[in-house]
Design an enzyme around this catalytic site. Structure first.
Site, PDB file in Angstrom:
ATOM      1  CG  HIS A  11      -0.250   0.310   2.498  1.00 33.54           C
ATOM      2  ND1 HIS A  11       0.387  -0.670   3.210  1.00 33.54           N
ATOM      3  CD2 HIS A  11      -0.068   1.454   3.180  1.00 33.54           C
ATOM      4  CE1 HIS A  11       0.923  -0.140   4.286  1.00 33.54           C
ATOM      5  NE2 HIS A  11       0.677   1.143   4.291  1.00 33.54           N
TER       6      HIS A  11
HETATM    7  C1  UD1 Z   1      -2.379   4.680   6.218  1.00 33.56           C
HETATM    8  C2  UD1 Z   1      -1.112   5.217   6.881  1.00 33.56           C
HETATM    9  C3  UD1 Z   1       0.014   4.201   6.728  1.00 33.56           C
HETATM   10  C4  UD1 Z   1      -0.427   2.848   7.266  1.00 33.56           C
HETATM   11  C5  UD1 Z   1      -1.693   2.425   6.532  1.00 33.56           C
HETATM   12  C6  UD1 Z   1      -2.191   1.074   6.980  1.00 33.56           C
HETATM   13  C7  UD1 Z   1      -0.843   7.670   6.817  1.00 33.56           C
HETATM   14  C8  UD1 Z   1      -0.100   8.740   6.145  1.00 33.56           C
HETATM   15  N1  UD1 Z   1      -0.676   6.451   6.265  1.00 33.56           N
HETATM   16  O1  UD1 Z   1      -2.121   4.583   4.827  1.00 33.56           O
HETATM   17  O2  UD1 Z   1       1.139   4.641   7.442  1.00 33.56           O
HETATM   18  O3  UD1 Z   1       0.599   1.900   7.060  1.00 33.56           O
HETATM   19  O4  UD1 Z   1      -2.705   3.407   6.748  1.00 33.56           O
HETATM   20  O5  UD1 Z   1      -3.309   0.699   6.256  1.00 33.56           O
HETATM   21  O6  UD1 Z   1      -1.538   7.911   7.768  1.00 33.56           O
HETATM   22  N2  UD1 Z   1      -9.439   4.128   2.050  1.00 33.56           N
HETATM   23  C9  UD1 Z   1     -10.605   3.420   1.863  1.00 33.56           C
HETATM   24  N3  UD1 Z   1     -11.172   2.859   2.971  1.00 33.56           N
HETATM   25  C10 UD1 Z   1     -10.626   2.956   4.209  1.00 33.56           C
HETATM   26  C11 UD1 Z   1      -9.433   3.686   4.362  1.00 33.56           C
HETATM   27  C12 UD1 Z   1      -8.839   4.247   3.268  1.00 33.56           C
HETATM   28  O7  UD1 Z   1     -11.130   3.315   0.767  1.00 33.56           O
HETATM   29  O8  UD1 Z   1     -11.199   2.429   5.160  1.00 33.56           O
HETATM   30  C13 UD1 Z   1      -8.797   4.766   0.869  1.00 33.56           C
HETATM   31  C14 UD1 Z   1      -8.860   6.269   1.003  1.00 33.56           C
HETATM   32  O9  UD1 Z   1      -9.966   6.764   0.366  1.00 33.56           O
HETATM   33  C15 UD1 Z   1      -7.576   6.745   0.381  1.00 33.56           C
HETATM   34  C16 UD1 Z   1      -6.660   5.544   0.475  1.00 33.56           C
HETATM   35  O10 UD1 Z   1      -7.428   4.423   0.830  1.00 33.56           O
HETATM   36  O11 UD1 Z   1      -7.765   7.066  -0.956  1.00 33.56           O
HETATM   37  C17 UD1 Z   1      -5.563   5.781   1.425  1.00 33.56           C
HETATM   38  O12 UD1 Z   1      -6.016   5.969   2.754  1.00 33.56           O
HETATM   39  P1  UD1 Z   1      -5.174   6.786   3.834  1.00 33.56           P
HETATM   40  O13 UD1 Z   1      -5.815   6.674   5.137  1.00 33.56           O
HETATM   41  O14 UD1 Z   1      -4.879   8.128   3.318  1.00 33.56           O
HETATM   42  O15 UD1 Z   1      -3.752   6.092   3.866  1.00 33.56           O
HETATM   43  P2  UD1 Z   1      -3.298   4.577   3.780  1.00 33.56           P
HETATM   44  O16 UD1 Z   1      -2.715   4.348   2.439  1.00 33.56           O
HETATM   45  O17 UD1 Z   1      -4.364   3.636   4.246  1.00 33.56           O
END
Ligand code: UD1
Length: 364
Positions: free
Chosen positions: A204
């Site tokens: 990810h």
């Molecule tokens: C986040 C953390 C990362 C951690 C990871 C574990 C930060 C900067 N990053 O990354 O350190 O290792 O979580 O999973 O805080 N999304 C969904 N559903 C969800 C959550 C996220 O669809 O329940 C999508 C969001 O819309 C977004 C993407 O996933 O587009 C990324 O989500 P985000 O929370 O920004 O960061 P992660 O990549 O999950």
């Protein structure tokens, strides 16, 4: 005394679970605040169920967004709540955006902050997690470290030594207390897998999945490896979105030994890892978990903030060069690589207890 803990993302939940238990045991008042950074059932609620964490008292519902926006909204929503609740201490865990936002909101109100998993450094400032770690540590009053490198990094950054406590790893507390239960998971049966006859893959990090070039590199590795062994790939929402953005569905779908599934709950995933031949990952926590499980792990990154996992454990860092990664994976599959396979110091299931004792001693 009263503690407020802030969680927001999947890797936060297993870190807070043993602390919430300990606080209950010690009769410490505790409220749990979920920022809502992760909100899907598979990324959030499943973990509360599997780990039997009390339901969050408050959910800020921040959702997706840029780092700056997420941090700003969390702080804005958290401030009135912290004012109202008036805790003696705010606990934040790990290195995600919710971690830094929680620490900054508390600090602004003059509330003491404890950072669990302090001091880890990848020395890669292109990683937002590294920025979150540095900024959180700078303003924390209690810095609880998981490995000695954390203490050394903090001392080099001129953090007062009296604030630093080497306590071990709360994530491993959770692993050890759930391993037996995880053995009962039927995930292998559901996926039609035999023990030690598959790899587990998670991906990810922006460097691997946010650019076409990074993702293509990974695909090349998978194409080669799946010729030798089945690869089980629970796909993170960020990764799933980018598979669509870069139109990679066809290529991925054509690999007959690549098994694509939804993200798993804690117990199923632990069982899957524990029975893997190898784990391939760009996650931080999984490097630690595989070290304790004794499962070879190839970290799909140029660096790690968790050096103890390759110095003493089963982790390997071979840059992101596809040829090097493929060679290393094949060598491991052929049994040509020997690991030290040691359990790092204080990764013994008692980190949350140590943290609670330190906090109690300070506030009583
Ligand atoms: C986040 C953390 C990362 C951690 C990871 C574990 C930060 C900067 N990053 O990354 O350190 O290792 O979580 O999973 O805080 N999304 C969904 N559903 C969800 C959550 C996220 O669809 O329940 C999508 C969001 O819309 C977004 C993407 O996933 O587009 C990324 O989500 P985000 O929370 O920004 O960061 P992660 O990549 O999950």
């Amino acid at each position: 005394m009263k503690i407020a803990s802030i969680v927001g993302t999947r890797p936060n939940f297993m870190k807070i679970a043993p602390l919430a238990n300990q606080f209950k045991e010690f009769g410490i008042g505790h409220i749990l605040i979920h920022t809502g950074q992760h909100y899907d059932n598979e990324m959030s609620k499943l973990f509360f169920d599997d780990l039997e964490i009390p339901k969050p008292d408050i959910n800020l519902g921040v959702g997706s967004g840029t780092r700056e926006k997420q941090i700003e909204i969390i702080k804005h929503k958290l401030e009135p709540i912290l004012k109202e609740e008036d805790p003696d201490l705010v606990i934040v865990v790990g290195d995600v955006n919710s971690t830094l936002a929680g620490a900054e909101a508390a600090k602004k109100l003059g509330i003491k902050v404890a950072h669990v998993e302090a001091g880890l450094r990848s020395f890669d400032k292109d990683m937002v997690e590294e920025l979150n770690r540095i900024e959180t540590d700078k303003i924390s009053d209690f810095l609880f470290t998981t490995e000695k490198s954390g203490n050394e990094n903090l001392i080099k950054e001129k953090i007062d030594e009296e604030k630093i406590f080497f306590v071990g790893n709360v994530m491993i507390d959770t692993l050890l207390s759930h391993r037996e239960k995880a053995e009962k998971s039927d995930i292998l049966k559901r996926l039609n897998l035999n023990k030690k006859e598959y790899c587990t893959l998670t991906l990810h990090r922006p460097t691997n999945v946010d650019t076409k070039e990074g993702f293509d590199n990974i695909i090349d590795i998978l194409e080669k490896l799946q010729e030798k062994i089945k690869i089980v790939f629970p796909v993170h929402p960020r990764t799933r979105k980018n598979i669509e953005t870069f139109h990679l569905e066809k290529k991925i779908g054509s690999m007959k030994n690549l098994i694509i599934i939804e993200p798993l709950g804690y117990l199923d995933f632990l069982c899957l890892m524990d029975n893997s031949k190898i784990v391939l990952t760009d996650s931080g926590g999984i490097q630690e978990e595989t070290t304790v499980l004794g499962i070879p792990c190839i970290t799909l990154r140029k660096n790690t903030e968790r050096p103890v996992t390759f110095e003493e454990g089963t982790n390997t860092i071979v840059s992101t060069d596809k040829d090097k990664i493929i060679k290393k994976a094949l060598d491991i599959l052929d049994g040509k690589v020997k690991f030290k396979n040691k359990i790092p110091e204080l990764w013994d299931g008692k980190a949350a207890e140590r943290i609670s004792m330190i906090i109690l001693k300070h506030f009583n």
